[in-house]
Design a protein around this motif. Structure first.
Motif, PDB file in Angstrom:
ATOM      1  N   THR A   1      42.616  81.770  20.957  1.00 52.77           N
ATOM      2  CA  THR A   1      43.146  82.673  21.967  1.00 52.77           C
ATOM      3  C   THR A   1      42.312  82.520  23.229  1.00 52.77           C
ATOM      4  OG1 THR A   1      43.819  84.256  20.260  1.00 52.77           O
ATOM      5  CG2 THR A   1      43.671  85.070  22.521  1.00 52.77           C
ATOM      6  N   ILE A   2      42.949  82.164  24.354  1.00 52.86           N
ATOM      7  CA  ILE A   2      42.241  81.865  25.589  1.00 52.86           C
ATOM      8  C   ILE A   2      42.779  82.760  26.702  1.00 52.86           C
ATOM      9  CG2 ILE A   2      41.646  80.054  27.247  1.00 52.86           C
ATOM     10  CD1 ILE A   2      42.289  78.009  25.032  1.00 52.86           C
ATOM     11  N   VAL A   3      41.883  83.475  27.390  1.00 53.69           N
ATOM     12  CA  VAL A   3      42.294  84.331  28.498  1.00 53.69           C
ATOM     13  C   VAL A   3      41.469  83.972  29.733  1.00 53.69           C
ATOM     14  CG1 VAL A   3      42.953  86.217  26.966  1.00 53.69           C
ATOM     15  CG2 VAL A   3      40.631  86.170  27.914  1.00 53.69           C
ATOM     16  N   LYS A   4      42.013  84.288  30.914  1.00 55.62           N
ATOM     17  CA  LYS A   4      41.350  83.985  32.183  1.00 55.62           C
ATOM     18  C   LYS A   4      41.500  85.155  33.137  1.00 55.62           C
ATOM     19  CE  LYS A   4      42.569  79.625  30.647  1.00 55.62           C
ATOM     20  NZ  LYS A   4      43.614  79.255  29.670  1.00 55.62           N
ATOM     21  N   THR A   5      40.552  85.258  34.090  1.00 57.48           N
ATOM     22  CA  THR A   5      40.608  86.333  35.074  1.00 57.48           C
ATOM     23  C   THR A   5      41.071  85.856  36.439  1.00 57.48           C
ATOM     24  OG1 THR A   5      38.315  86.025  35.823  1.00 57.48           O
ATOM     25  CG2 THR A   5      38.675  87.481  33.931  1.00 57.48           C
ATOM     26  N   ALA A   6      41.177  84.545  36.652  1.00 57.45           N
ATOM     27  CA  ALA A   6      41.574  84.011  37.953  1.00 57.45           C
ATOM     28  C   ALA A   6      42.401  82.750  37.751  1.00 57.45           C
ATOM     29  CB  ALA A   6      40.344  83.714  38.815  1.00 57.45           C
ATOM     30  N   SER A   7      43.294  82.472  38.703  1.00 56.29           N
ATOM     31  CA  SER A   7      44.204  81.339  38.558  1.00 56.29           C
ATOM     32  C   SER A   7      43.451  80.008  38.524  1.00 56.29           C
ATOM     33  CB  SER A   7      45.232  81.344  39.697  1.00 56.29           C
ATOM     34  OG  SER A   7      44.589  81.291  40.969  1.00 56.29           O
ATOM     35  N   PHE A   8      42.365  79.886  39.294  1.00 55.49           N
ATOM     36  CA  PHE A   8      41.668  78.603  39.301  1.00 55.49           C
ATOM     37  C   PHE A   8      40.985  78.327  37.962  1.00 55.49           C
ATOM     38  CE2 PHE A   8      37.934  81.167  40.318  1.00 55.49           C
ATOM     39  CZ  PHE A   8      36.875  80.456  39.772  1.00 55.49           C
TER      40      PHE A   8
END
Length: 259
Positions: A69-76
């Motif tokens: 499961t992979i999450v991100k806080t910014a588009s870059f």
């Protein structure tokens, strides 16, 4: 009065306040009523707030037998981590595998990641701090914190990141356990529902053809294999058909409304 006499520089005090605020948010985090992904995203967001120089973060939860499961806080961060995982090379992968913090201030020329570094450098992302998330049960994941500028993370950033990573790992593990429990409960409920529908279908076949329970079950299984459908789906169709048949005579007997 000197900075040392007054308890450190204003910058250090600001960093400690940001860390304290993030740790407080982490302590108040609850998984109830939230998806696993939303909880992990909140943890990654707190990391950006806590670690000096951070502009975005990604968090990877490792689960045996399931996709990560992979999450991100910014588009870059999405672009950077997509490169990392498509290549199978990068600081997050090494941090989790080696159980060590990985820091770089010049990704484009870092010899540790000869394929990942130059591609990310061309995107204008030059600094990373990757932190393994370790609990007594083992490594549950890893967290990447990124910045566009070179040498954005120093020893203080690394120290604060490691302080933050310890309780963050516990929060990640708690969210993981709750999600696993919810999935198990859902599977058990589905299994009980399917069993009840199959038993009803067996009863219908027995009443129609004078079959034994074993013979009725074999009939269902034969239909399932022949039609390439799940046994529970075949049973549900049979039960629905029987219910509709019992409703039809009732509708035919119902007198029309007075004109």
């Amino acid at each position: 009065m000197s900075e040392s006499a007054s308890g450190g520089s204003a910058q250090d005090r600001d960093a400690d306040e940001d860390l304290a605020t993030s740790l407080a948010g982490l302590a108040g985090l609850t998984s109830l009523g939230s998806t696993l992904e939303s909880v992990l995203t909140q943890i990654a967001t707190f990391a950006v707030q806590a670690i000096p120089g951070a502009e975005g973060a990604g968090l990877t939860l490792l689960e045996e037998g399931r996709s990560d499961t992979i999450v991100k806080t910014a588009s870059f961060v999405v672009q950077v981590d997509d490169i990392q995982y498509s290549l199978g090379e990068g600081p997050c992968i090494d941090a989790a595998a080696q159980r060590q913090t990985m820091r770089s201030g010049s990704l484009g020329g870092d010899p540790r990641w000869p394929r990942f570094g130059p591609r990310v450098g061309r995107l204008g992302v030059h600094s990373v701090l990757s932190l393994p998330l370790i609990t007594p049960a083992g490594v549950v994941g890893a967290m990447n914190v990124y910045a566009h500028g070179k040498d954005s993370f120093d020893e203080q950033s690394e120290r604060i990141g490691e302080v933050f990573a310890a309780p963050a790992a516990v929060s990640v593990q708690n969210a993981q356990i709750l999600a696993q429990t919810q999935r198990l409960a859902g599977h058990l409920q589905a299994a009980l529902t399917n069993r009840a529908v199959i038993d009803q279908a067996i009863g219908i076949l027995r009443s129609r053809g004078g079959l034994t329970s074993d013979e009725a079950f074999d009939r269902l299984r034969h239909i399932s294999q022949h039609e390439n459908r799940k046994l529970s789906a075949v049973a549900a169709s049979l039960v629905e058909e029987a219910v509709n048949r019992t409703r039809l005579p009732a509708r035919l007997k119902t007198p029309p409304p007075p004109s």
